[in-house]
Design an enzyme around this catalytic site. Structure first.
Site, PDB file in Angstrom:
ATOM      1  N   ASP A 182      14.274  25.979   2.835  1.00 58.20           N
ATOM      2  CA  ASP A 182      14.087  27.019   3.394  1.00 58.20           C
ATOM      3  C   ASP A 182      13.070  27.170   4.112  1.00 58.20           C
ATOM      4  O   ASP A 182      12.061  26.546   4.138  1.00 58.20           O
ATOM      5  CB  ASP A 182      13.571  27.356   1.513  1.00 58.20           C
ATOM      6  CG  ASP A 182      13.934  28.923   1.156  1.00 58.20           C
ATOM      7  OD1 ASP A 182      13.018  30.112   2.729  1.00 58.20           O
ATOM      8  OD2 ASP A 182      13.490  29.690   0.561  1.00 58.20           O
ATOM      9  N   ASP A 208      13.876  32.813   5.643  1.00 58.10           N
ATOM     10  CA  ASP A 208      13.095  33.017   4.456  1.00 58.10           C
ATOM     11  C   ASP A 208      12.415  35.074   5.379  1.00 58.10           C
ATOM     12  O   ASP A 208      11.776  34.690   6.598  1.00 58.10           O
ATOM     13  CB  ASP A 208      11.605  32.851   3.976  1.00 58.10           C
ATOM     14  CG  ASP A 208      10.900  33.611   3.029  1.00 58.10           C
ATOM     15  OD1 ASP A 208      11.613  34.091   1.766  1.00 58.10           O
ATOM     16  OD2 ASP A 208       9.813  34.185   3.024  1.00 58.10           O
ATOM     17  N   GLU A 228      18.186  35.758   5.514  1.00 59.49           N
ATOM     18  CA  GLU A 228      17.682  36.669   4.667  1.00 59.49           C
ATOM     19  C   GLU A 228      17.135  38.070   5.612  1.00 59.49           C
ATOM     20  O   GLU A 228      16.140  37.820   6.199  1.00 59.49           O
ATOM     21  CB  GLU A 228      16.359  36.306   3.672  1.00 59.49           C
ATOM     22  CG  GLU A 228      16.263  36.970   2.734  1.00 59.49           C
ATOM     23  CD  GLU A 228      14.893  36.739   1.901  1.00 59.49           C
ATOM     24  OE1 GLU A 228      15.041  37.657   0.538  1.00 59.49           O
ATOM     25  OE2 GLU A 228      13.956  37.215   2.709  1.00 59.49           O
ATOM     26  N   HIS A 265      16.185  33.678  -6.527  1.00 63.36           N
ATOM     27  CA  HIS A 265      15.047  33.837  -6.831  1.00 63.36           C
ATOM     28  C   HIS A 265      14.069  35.221  -7.609  1.00 63.36           C
ATOM     29  O   HIS A 265      13.193  35.137  -7.759  1.00 63.36           O
ATOM     30  CB  HIS A 265      14.142  32.584  -6.360  1.00 63.36           C
ATOM     31  CG  HIS A 265      14.053  32.863  -5.226  1.00 63.36           C
ATOM     32  ND1 HIS A 265      14.687  32.926  -4.181  1.00 63.36           N
ATOM     33  CD2 HIS A 265      12.919  32.983  -4.556  1.00 63.36           C
ATOM     34  CE1 HIS A 265      13.688  32.980  -3.063  1.00 63.36           C
ATOM     35  NE2 HIS A 265      12.896  33.306  -3.809  1.00 63.36           N
ATOM     36  N   ASP A 266      14.683  35.521  -7.310  1.00 63.60           N
ATOM     37  CA  ASP A 266      13.496  36.773  -6.278  1.00 63.60           C
ATOM     38  C   ASP A 266      14.331  38.412  -7.750  1.00 63.60           C
ATOM     39  O   ASP A 266      14.005  39.290  -7.683  1.00 63.60           O
ATOM     40  CB  ASP A 266      14.036  38.332  -5.407  1.00 63.60           C
ATOM     41  CG  ASP A 266      13.233  36.752  -4.562  1.00 63.60           C
ATOM     42  OD1 ASP A 266      11.920  36.278  -5.134  1.00 63.60           O
ATOM     43  OD2 ASP A 266      13.034  36.868  -3.163  1.00 63.60           O
TER      44      ASP A 266
HETATM   45  O1  TEU Z   1      11.475  37.477  -0.240  1.00 65.28           O
HETATM   46  C1  TEU Z   1      11.578  38.364   0.369  1.00 65.28           C
HETATM   47  C2  TEU Z   1      11.062  40.583  -0.262  1.00 65.28           C
HETATM   48  O2  TEU Z   1      11.264  40.571   0.897  1.00 65.28           O
HETATM   49  C3  TEU Z   1      11.850  40.538  -1.332  1.00 65.28           C
HETATM   50  O3  TEU Z   1      12.441  39.780  -1.919  1.00 65.28           O
HETATM   51  C4  TEU Z   1      10.773  40.413  -1.972  1.00 65.28           C
HETATM   52  O4  TEU Z   1       9.620  39.088  -1.740  1.00 65.28           O
HETATM   53  C5  TEU Z   1      10.882  41.273  -3.694  1.00 65.28           C
HETATM   54  O5  TEU Z   1      12.233  40.745  -4.222  1.00 65.28           O
HETATM   55  C6  TEU Z   1      10.497  42.886  -2.998  1.00 65.28           C
HETATM   56  O6  TEU Z   1      10.499  43.554  -4.445  1.00 65.28           O
HETATM   57  C7  TEU Z   1      11.017  36.693   0.190  1.00 65.28           C
HETATM   58  C8  TEU Z   1      11.466  35.839  -1.059  1.00 65.28           C
HETATM   59  O7  TEU Z   1      12.849  35.371  -0.738  1.00 65.28           O
HETATM   60  C9  TEU Z   1      10.582  35.584  -1.971  1.00 65.28           C
HETATM   61  O8  TEU Z   1      10.082  34.566  -3.069  1.00 65.28           O
HETATM   62  C10 TEU Z   1       9.026  35.419  -1.274  1.00 65.28           C
HETATM   63  O9  TEU Z   1       7.990  35.466  -2.155  1.00 65.28           O
HETATM   64  C11 TEU Z   1       9.093  36.202   0.050  1.00 65.28           C
HETATM   65  O10 TEU Z   1      10.355  36.190   0.845  1.00 65.28           O
HETATM   66  C12 TEU Z   1       7.954  35.667   0.957  1.00 65.28           C
HETATM   67  O11 TEU Z   1       8.683  34.240   1.335  1.00 65.28           O
END
Ligand code: TEU
Ligand code: CA
Length: 548
Positions: free
Chosen positions: A101, A203, A245, A319-320
């Site tokens: 990542d 990311d 992403e 994971h989100d």
């Molecule tokens: O996430 C990017 C993001 O904008 C969203 O998915 C956000 O974290 C959230 O889910 C919106 O409601 C990436 C990563 O996948 C996430 O885990 C991190 O927290 C974020 O970037 C910051 O690095």
């Protein structure tokens, strides 16, 4: 094109590991790299070709590693560089590549660059971040809020300026306009690639190249220039895969990132279909607006946009996001069948699947009862903001249990021993109590289990060129229950047919399907009975094969 001409990442199936929650080898309650290494056979048996490893770099872990304080070291709670190299080698021995990542939109406020930047405006590192004077009223330059709650501009007394933290104060944004910073990042990427990793998941890559003064953050004016530079300086000429992403990319802009003459990335993780179901005002914590017709249209648009160039990344969760069976399927009576249906209809589109840990056994959302059980920085930040705005605890917890990020972060459920076999200590986040029924050991023993189904599906993708290269066409676009499409190559046509609902559906036999059609894959005990009509039980899904 034959099977062997295609890059490895087109036939491979990916598997995302969230290290903190995967497997704890030493009883401190935190998943770690030796834990991952000890479970590689599970991934090999499933047929996985690469792992997307969520961040394992040194970090204060405010955002569980998405806040990096040293890009060239491993977080001590996860292990050492030697553990990392061992994991890469042992994975390679099982035909699995490790994709890291890359989190370079921001670093941690504990990164030495940021510490130096706060100590003096004169040092080189100061310009690695976005600094602005106070606005005319002495307050922040603008009223931008951060993703995890609170203002995005944060005052630093020692330099008398505000810095920009789009996610929050603990994640200061890196100023990509600074060429020296960019070189440092490319050097760091080369350092990892030379260690033998299989590529990067990037990311929020959409946020590099932003113009903070114009408040143009997503897909900003310099983003593509920087991704192209990154490609030249770190990615070109290597046998790796890259996936960016982006919450902002759409089917219309997708080829700007992954078109063959762009020299940028291989594919994108896009969220159009996911955001379409979020509440326009309350976002992910509000009520769901999921609508199958919209969902299918968005995914079909992506398939069409990347039909001849670029490549799709296919996923149900990460994971989100909440757990797929809870979000789209049925957690109860039809859990197994709906989990299989979701996999079948999602991963047989054209593209590379990315499974998320636990999905292969149909893990579900968790129902926490108290705010103290949540760990996620986003959930807790939103809780502060929303409580202040008058939302009750019960309402907030209901929203977080439905769509919050901790759903994906409960420990991996390995077996029926204490703490689901994740740890012999106290886990950093509570285990979902349903591990006694849903766990790897039991599911793998079940010949009709979810694991066994994923295994067949992954192996089918590997051997079937129509599934890799075949043209996609959506069927039944406006049907409110069925998700159906064809994949066509040379003389073969595959009909992928899925009942996305808990009610029975009867369809007229699709054009081109004969009563002799062979069932290639199904989530039911017997092949589809093809007559003038086809009847689908709740969540039934199948692939029919016709040769012309
Ligand atoms: O996430 C990017 C993001 O904008 C969203 O998915 C956000 O974290 C959230 O889910 C919106 O409601 C990436 C990563 O996948 C996430 O885990 C991190 O927290 C974020 O970037 C910051 O690095
Ligand atoms: Ca541990």
């Amino acid at each position: 094109m034959t099977h062997s001409d295609a890059p490895w990442w087109k036939t491979a199936t990916g598997y995302q590991i969230y290290p903190r929650s995967f497997c704890d080898s030493n009883g401190d309650g935190i998943g770690d790299i030796p834990g991952i290494t000890s479970r590689l056979d599970h991934l090999r048996d499933l047929g996985i070709g690469f792992v997307w490893l969520s961040p394992v770099y040194r970090s204060p872990m405010r955002d569980n590693g998405y806040d990096i304080s040293d890009y060239c070291d491993i977080a001590p709670e996860f292990g050492t560089l030697a553990d990392f190299d061992d994991m890469v080698a042992q994975a390679r021995a099982r035909g699995i590549r490790i994709v890291m990542d890359l989190v370079v939109n921001h670093c941690s406020s504990e990164h030495p660059w940021f510490q130096a930047a706060c100590a003096s405006s004169q040092c080189d590192e100061h310009d690695y971040f976005y600094w602005r004077e106070a606005g005319p009223d002495g307050g922040p330059p603008d009223d931008q809020r951060s993703c995890f709650g609170g203002p995005a501009w944060i005052w630093v007394e020692s330099v008398g300026k505000y810095y920009f933290g789009f996610f929050g104060p603990q994640q200061p944004d890196l100023n990509w306009q600074n060429p020296a910073l960019r070189q440092k990042i490319y050097q760091m990427m080369n350092w990892w690639l030379d260690r033998g990793i299989g590529g990067f998941r990037m990311d929020v890559i959409e946020l590099i190249g932003k113009d903070v003064d114009a408040r143009h953050y997503y897909e900003g004016p310099d983003m593509h220039r920087f991704i192209q530079e990154m490609h030249r300086k770190a990615l070109a000429g290597r046998d790796i895969m890259t996936v960016g992403e982006s919450g902002a990319v759409t089917a219309r802009t997708a080829l700007d990132y992954c078109g063959r003459d762009r020299a940028e990335l291989n594919m994108m993780h896009q969220f159009n279909h996911i955001h379409a179901a979020w509440d326009p005002e309350k976002g992910r914590f509000g009520p769901s607006h999921f609508d199958l017709v919209t969902h299918k249209r968005i995914l079909a648009d992506w398939q069409d946009a990347l039909a001849d160039d670029g490549w799709n990344a296919l996923f149900l969760s990460n994971h989100d996001l909440p757990r797929p069976v809870s979000q789209y399927g049925d957690e109860g009576r039809y859990r197994k069948r709906s989990a299989k249906m979701l996999a079948l209809v999602t991963y047989l589109m054209k593209g590379t699947p990315f499974l998320f840990q636990g999905e292969e056994i149909g893990m579900t959302n968790v129902a926490y009862g108290r705010i103290e059980q949540f760990r996620d920085i986003e959930t807790l930040g939103q809780y502060r903001d929303q409580s202040a705005a008058g939302v009750s605890d019960a309402d907030f917890i209901a929203g977080a249990n439905t769509n919050g990020r901790d759903n994906a972060r409960t420990p991996m459920q390995w077996n029926t021993t204490a703490q689901a076999g994740f740890t012999c200590g106290t886990p950093w986040i509570d285990v979902n109590p349903n591990y006694v029924d849903i766990n790897v050991a039991d599911d793998r023993r079940d010949f009709d289990g979810i694991f066994a189904f994923y295994k067949s599906l992954i192996s089918l993708r590997k051997s079937n060129i129509t599934l890799r290269e075949g043209a996609f066409a959506l069927l039944e676009a406006s049907h409110p229950q069925m998700f159906a499409y064809t994949r066509r190559l040379n003389g073969t046509c595959l009909y992928v047919l899925a009942n996305f609902s808990a009610a029975e559906v009867t369809l007229k036999r699709p054009k081109g399907v004969t009563t002799a059609a062979k069932t290639l894959l199904t989530n039911m005990p017997t092949p589809m009975d093809v007559s003038d009509t086809l009847t689908f039980a709740p969540y039934e899904a199948c692939v029919l094969c016709e040769r012309t």
